[in-house]
Design an enzyme around this catalytic site. Structure first.
Site, short mmCIF file in Angstrom:
data_model
loop_
_atom_site.label_atom_id
_atom_site.label_comp_id
_atom_site.label_asym_id
_atom_site.label_seq_id
_atom_site.Cartn_x
_atom_site.Cartn_y
_atom_site.Cartn_z
N ASP A 192 -0.35 5.14 0.93
CA ASP A 192 -0.66 6.11 1.98
C ASP A 192 -0.70 5.43 3.35
O ASP A 192 -1.44 4.46 3.55
CB ASP A 192 -1.99 6.79 1.71
CG ASP A 192 -1.92 7.72 0.51
OD1 ASP A 192 -1.11 8.66 0.53
OD2 ASP A 192 -2.66 7.48 -0.47
N ASP A 228 0.85 -1.18 0.00
CA ASP A 228 0.00 0.00 0.00
C ASP A 228 0.90 1.24 0.00
O ASP A 228 2.09 1.16 0.30
CB ASP A 228 -0.88 -0.03 1.25
CG ASP A 228 -1.72 1.21 1.41
OD1 ASP A 228 -2.43 1.58 0.46
OD2 ASP A 228 -1.65 1.83 2.49
N LYS A 235 -10.64 -1.38 -2.25
CA LYS A 235 -10.44 -2.04 -0.96
C LYS A 235 -11.62 -1.66 -0.07
O LYS A 235 -12.09 -0.52 -0.12
CB LYS A 235 -9.13 -1.57 -0.31
CG LYS A 235 -7.87 -1.86 -1.11
CD LYS A 235 -6.66 -1.16 -0.47
CE LYS A 235 -5.41 -1.31 -1.31
NZ LYS A 235 -4.25 -0.58 -0.75
#
Length: 226
Positions: A24, A22, A149
Site C-alpha cells: 500500500d 511494501d 511494522k
C-alpha cells in the site's frame, strides 16, 4: 544511514541481492479506501479522523488501534481489526497501481524479491488484483509475523526466506512505520511518494517510473534511480 534523503532528481545507482517491497502506497495506491474505512472507524470511536490517518499507514490495524485506544484490551483490537480487514478487502473502489509499478514488477521477474506488507493474504490478493499487478512468489503478510511494522521482523523474515543478508537488501516503502522497519533491519530504504519524503529514507522517488531495473552478470540487482 544518512540523515536526509537523496532526492530522485540526483541520478543514483544502487545494487542489491534482493528487493523487499511494501504494497500500500508503494505498489498500490489504496489511499481512497483506507481513508473511507479508517475515517468511519474514527467516527465510531469519537476520534479525530486526521489524527487517525497520521497513525494507520504502514501498520497492521490492531497495532494502530493499540496506539489510538491504549486502554482497550488487545483481544478487542484483534476482533475489530478482523472486521476492518473484511471491509477493506471488499472495497476496492479507487484501488490502482502506483505509476510504474507494473513495469517495475515485470522487470523483477526471475530476480529475488518479496512482498512485505501489513495486509493479510486476502487483502493483499484483492488489492494487487484490483490494481492489475502480479503477486510476487514470496509474500510476507500479517499472518507471517508476530510484530507489526515498525518492527523489522517482516523484512528480516523476507531476507531470510530469500537467503540474502539484510545488508544486501533494498526496501521500497512509503510510510514512516515501514521506513523505520527497513532501517531497523539494517537495509537501504527507497522511499516512494510524498509521504515517504517526511521520514528520511536513503533515497526518495516520486513513484516507480523513476526506477529502472537491470540484472548484472554476477546476479546482483542494479537499480537506476532518477
Amino acid at each position: 544511514m544518512p540523515a536526509t534523503a537523496t532526492p530522485a532528481a540526483t541520478p543514483s545507482v544502487l545494487t542489491a541481492r534482493a528487493l523487499l517491497l511494501d504494497m500500500d502506497g508503494t505498489l498500490v495506491d489504496s489511499n481512497a479506501v483506507v481513508e473511507r474505512v479508517w475515517r468511519r472507524w474514527a467516527k465510531r470511536h469519537g476520534l479525530d479522523g486526521d489524527e487517525v490517518m497520521r497513525v494507520v499507514h504502514g501498520r497492521q490495524g490492531h497495532a494502530s488501534m493499540a496506539l489510538l485506544l491504549p486502554d482497550r484490551p488487545r483481544e478487542q483490537n484483534l476482533a475489530d481489526n478482523a472486521r476492518l480487514l473484511a471491509e477493506e478487502t471488499a472495497d476496492v473502489d479507487g484501488v490502482v497501481e502506483v505509476p510504474g509499478a507494473g513495469v517495475f514488477l515485470a522487470a523483477l521477474r526471475g530476480l529475488p524479491h518479496a512482498l512485505v506488507t501489513s495486509a493479510d493474504v486476502a487483502l493483499s490478493t484483492a488489492r494487487m488484483a484490483a490494481a492489475g499487478l502480479p503477486l510476487p512468489g514470496l509474500r510476507i503478510t500479517a499472518e507471517s509475523v508476530g510484530a507489526s511494522k515498525p518492527d523489522p521482523e517482516g523484512f528480516l523474515k523476507g531476507a531470510a526466506e530469500l537467503g540474502v543478508a539484510p545488508a544486501d537488501c533494498i526496501v521500497f516503502e512509503d510510510s514512516g512505520a515501514g521506513i523505520a522497519a527497513g532501517r531497523a533491519a539494517g537495509m537501504t530504504v527507497v522511499g516512494v511518494g510524498p509521504r515517504a519524503a517526511r521520514h528520511d529514507p536513503d533515497i526518495v522517488v516520486r513513484d516507480l517510473t523513476q526506477v529502472s531495473v537491470e540484472a548484472s552478470a554476477d546476479g546482483a540487482i542494479c537499480l537506476r534511480i532518477g
